[in-house]
Design an enzyme around this catalytic site. Sequence first.
Site, PDB file in Angstrom:
ATOM      1  N   ARG A 163       3.099 -10.919  -1.981  1.00  0.00           N
ATOM      2  CA  ARG A 163       4.315 -11.741  -1.925  1.00  0.00           C
ATOM      3  C   ARG A 163       4.605 -12.224  -0.504  1.00  0.00           C
ATOM      4  NH1 ARG A 163       7.529  -6.761  -4.348  1.00  0.00           N
ATOM      5  NH2 ARG A 163       5.403  -6.461  -5.119  1.00  0.00           N
ATOM      6  N   LYS A 175      -3.698   2.732  -0.123  1.00  0.00           N
ATOM      7  CA  LYS A 175      -3.894   3.018  -1.535  1.00  0.00           C
ATOM      8  C   LYS A 175      -4.711   4.299  -1.715  1.00  0.00           C
ATOM      9  CE  LYS A 175      -4.108  -1.821  -3.080  1.00  0.00           C
ATOM     10  NZ  LYS A 175      -3.045  -1.776  -4.100  1.00  0.00           N
TER      11      LYS A 175
END
Length: 522
Positions: A349, A275
């Site tokens: 996920r 990130k």
Amino acid sequence: MDFHCMDYRASVAQGPALSQVNADALVLVLTPEQSVTGDPALDSLIKDAVSAGDLTLKAGRTLYVHRPNGAKVTRVLLVVSGDDSAKSFKAAVLKGVAALKDLGVAHMAVAGALGLNLSCEHAHSLVLAVAEGTYVFRQTKPSAPKPVALKKVTVLCGPDELSAAKSALVRARGVAEGISLARELGNLPGNYCTPTHLANEARQIGKNFKHVKVEVLDRPALEKLKMGSFLSVTNGSAQPPKFIILRYQGASAAQAPVVLVGKGITFDTGGISLKPGAGMDEMKYDMGGAASVLGTFRAIAELQPKVNVVGLIPTCENMPSGTATKPGDVVTSMSGQTIEILNTDAEGRLILCDALTYAERFKPAVVVDIATLTGACVVALGHQHSGLFSSDDDLAQALLRAGQQAQDTAWRMPMDEEYGESLKSNFADLANVGGRDGGAITAAVFLSKFAKAYRWAHLDIAGSAWKSGAAKGGTGRPVGLLTQFILGQAEAGQDALKPQVVKAVGKTKAAPARKAAARRVA
């Protein structure tokens, strides 16, 4: 962690009794239409203040008066609510708490003007407002302000509302405990709130409440279960992964449970798909789903509804290292489906999908997963509503209603099967990301591939689990929604909890107008 030593009471006091209340301060909630109390001393005060321009009957305005003439109570705070709704009442009480908390007030009484009948919803809102207004994070900040002096809060109501108000205070206190626990866990820095810390917090809930049983699985057990997707996320971290299982049995063992699955990434660097540095500190909140499951269990353990609930929390860090999973790697999930990991920053996920497969063994009535899953959901909905995804109309409606009742709202998003096209892979059964477009939806569709055995819904709380900026901190959401949903299921009885055949993911059969109405959140 216990946050609320607060003593909440309900007492009958109307008309001339209001200004004679035995408390350190009286918070009197008015509205633009309702500014008469029936108490001569207070009504004279209000009339004079409005005439002099000291108080305008507009939402959010306040006026503090010390030792008003004709009143026994030492301090009176007039607060104007936007209307007589429980939501506006909560905002008004929050204003009152903020105005009084530095004045040494130990006992605060709260009343409404004539016509503002303080229902059980208002009593519930009062507790949530006091809990929010008095919360201060201290664990890693010795210089934090000292705890407020406030120890007792009394809601003043009519005789017909007394019984309901007392019950609402008890219920709201349990919910407030859960919200505060979720806030506290979210606010802890990543070097404090590790997967092991979350596991220990779960064990503490089990220790404190006999109705909650806790089990924690370590890496060898996860390997035995073949949770290859979950384990791929933790490969780059020195912190050991944990899979936390909580069981609350409030009904017969024959009753199918509600299963809550919470994403527990205690810090998310993005892994190899690193990130940007700016704002990365807020990725300590990426365990907001796990915090909400623990907070909900704290609440239901206190309230003891007649329902069975299972909590599943896969928790680990997502870190870059020489052993971290790489973009392009293919892993095998517990379900046997293979996943091409195109972006290691789409890790939530990957841990949730194995937990969703594990949930099948409980033969659940419904499964709800909760995750700070996508920035795309923040772009779509901002910070007001959590994103709700489900192909089950009845389940979606129940969650929307629970959010409205709890003032912890969600907004239903589409789940058309066409969104799954972007998850196709040349090298695995599916990819873990699609394109940028509709990212929150494709993430939900990915999870749906592992939730076909039961009724399922997904809550994306990336925009609601915490606040940024000057007010940066965890919100404790959606503990209120989840707790209200579970209490509602318990009140509806066993018939509401029977497992049903889940529809295939795709377009719902509702007409466009009815679908729009169903997704609208008041």
